[in-house]
Design a protein around this motif. Structure first.
Motif, PDB file in Angstrom:
ATOM      1  N   ASN A  28       0.805  -1.225   0.000  1.00  0.00           N
ATOM      2  CA  ASN A  28       0.000   0.000   0.000  1.00  0.00           C
ATOM      3  C   ASN A  28       0.840   1.279   0.000  1.00  0.00           C
ATOM      4  N   GLU A  80     -15.192  -5.083  -2.618  1.00  0.00           N
ATOM      5  CA  GLU A  80     -15.866  -6.252  -2.059  1.00  0.00           C
ATOM      6  C   GLU A  80     -16.326  -7.223  -3.141  1.00  0.00           C
ATOM      7  N   TYR A 166      -5.940  -7.239  -0.451  1.00  0.00           N
ATOM      8  CA  TYR A 166      -7.140  -6.792   0.245  1.00  0.00           C
ATOM      9  C   TYR A 166      -6.991  -6.949   1.755  1.00  0.00           C
ATOM     10  N   LEU A 169      -5.260  -3.913   2.902  1.00  0.00           N
ATOM     11  CA  LEU A 169      -6.129  -2.736   2.874  1.00  0.00           C
ATOM     12  C   LEU A 169      -7.183  -2.785   3.978  1.00  0.00           C
ATOM     13  N   SER A 170      -7.691  -3.978   4.264  1.00  0.00           N
ATOM     14  CA  SER A 170      -8.785  -4.100   5.238  1.00  0.00           C
ATOM     15  C   SER A 170      -8.295  -4.216   6.682  1.00  0.00           C
ATOM     16  N   SER A 172      -8.079  -6.893   8.283  1.00  0.00           N
ATOM     17  CA  SER A 172      -8.886  -7.906   8.967  1.00  0.00           C
ATOM     18  C   SER A 172      -8.052  -9.050   9.536  1.00  0.00           C
ATOM     19  N   SER A 211     -13.144 -14.674   3.931  1.00  0.00           N
ATOM     20  CA  SER A 211     -13.969 -13.715   3.196  1.00  0.00           C
ATOM     21  C   SER A 211     -14.953 -13.005   4.122  1.00  0.00           C
ATOM     22  N   MET A 214     -13.250 -10.435   6.360  1.00  0.00           N
ATOM     23  CA  MET A 214     -12.807  -9.217   5.668  1.00  0.00           C
ATOM     24  C   MET A 214     -13.916  -8.191   5.571  1.00  0.00           C
ATOM     25  N   PHE A 215     -15.160  -8.648   5.574  1.00  0.00           N
ATOM     26  CA  PHE A 215     -16.294  -7.729   5.393  1.00  0.00           C
ATOM     27  C   PHE A 215     -16.943  -7.307   6.712  1.00  0.00           C
TER      28      PHE A 215
END
Length: 216
Positions: A28, A80, A166, A169-170, A172, A211, A214-215
Motif C-alpha cells: 500500500n 468487495e 485486500y 487494505l482491510s 482484517s 472472506s 474481511m467484510f
C-alpha cells in the motif's frame, strides 16, 4: 508519488522492477487509483523504459495495475465484489489443491508448512502485520506448489496475490489473526495425519471464513 529504491544495472532489470513495484503496491505504498508515471518510475529505479514497460505489463496481467488506451498506468482498485468473486474461485481451487497433496506431499514439505505456522505465530506475537500477511500468502501458495501441478499452482498464486492485497487494505487478518492461525493449524494437522478429506473441507471453511471476516 512515493519514492522507490534505485536498482541500477543489476541483472534481469525487468524482474527487479516488477518485484519492486509489486511490493510497493502490495504494501500500500502505491495506493488504489494512484497514477504511476513511467518517467518518474524509470528515474527512481535508475533503469530505461524498456524493462520498466515489460514489468508494468506483467503487473497488468496480474490485475495489480490497469493500463488504459492512453498508456496511463493506474494502481488497480479492489473492492468487495472482487473479493466475493475470487472467494467463489478459491472455494473450489484451494480445497482441490489440498486433495491433490495426497500421494504427492513429502515429509519435508509438511515441515515447511509447520515452519510457516511457526513464523505466523511469531509475527502475530510480535505484532508485525506485514510479516503475518506474507506468511498467510506463503501458507496457501506452498500448498499449491506441493501439488506439483503447475497450472493449479499458478492459479493459487494469482488469487492469493489479490487476497493478500485486500487483507492489507482491510486490516482484517490482524484483528482475526488468532483464529486464522488456528484454522491453518487444523489443516496442517489433518494433512500430516493423512485425513485429506477433512483437510479439504477445513480449507473450504477457512476460505469462506476469511472472506466473511474481511467484510466485518
Amino acid at each position: 508519488m512515493s519514492k522507490l529504491p534505485q536498482i541500477g544495472m543489476k541483472t534481469s532489470l525487468t524482474e527487479k522492477a516488477y518485484e519492486t513495484i509489486k511490493d510497493a503496491i502490495m504494501t500500500n505504498v502505491f495506493k488504489p487509483g494512484e497514477l504511476l508515471i513511467e518517467e518518474s518510475l524509470a528515474d527512481q529505479l535508475a533503469i530505461s523504459r524498456t524493462p520498466l514497460r515489460a514489468a508494468l505489463k506483467r503487473l497488468s496481467y496480474e490485475h495489480l495495475v490497469d493500463i488504459n488506451s492512453s498508456r496511463n498506468v493506474i494502481v488497480a482498485n479492489i473492492g468487495e465484489k472482487d473479493v466475493e468473486e475470487i472467494t467463489v474461485v478459491r472455494e473450489v481451487l484451494e480445497p482441490l489443491a489440498v486433495k491433490q497433496l495426497e500421494g504427492n506431499i513429502k515429509k519435508e514439505e509438511i515441515k515447511i508448512l509447520e515452519q510457516i505456522l511457526k513464523n505466523e505465530k511469531e509475527a502475530a506475537a510480535g505484532n508485525t502485520y506485514k510479516e503475518l500477511i506474507k506468511m498467510e500468502y506463503e501458507f496457501h501458495v506452498s500448498i499449491g506448489k506441493f501439488t506439483y501441478n503447475k497450472w493449479l499452482y499458478e492459479m493459487v498464486k494469482d488469487v492469493n496475490t489479490i487476497i493478500q492485497r485486500y487483507l492489507i487494505l482491510s486490516g482484517s487478518l490482524n484483528k482475526y489473526r488468532k483464529v486464522a492461525i488456528e484454522e491453518h493449524e487444523n489443516i496442517v494437522s489433518q494433512i500430516k495425519g493423512g485425513d485429506y478429506l477433512g483437510a479439504e473441507e477445513s480449507m473450504r471453511i477457512h476460505i469462506t471464513n476469511v472472506s466473511n471476516r474481511m467484510f466485518k
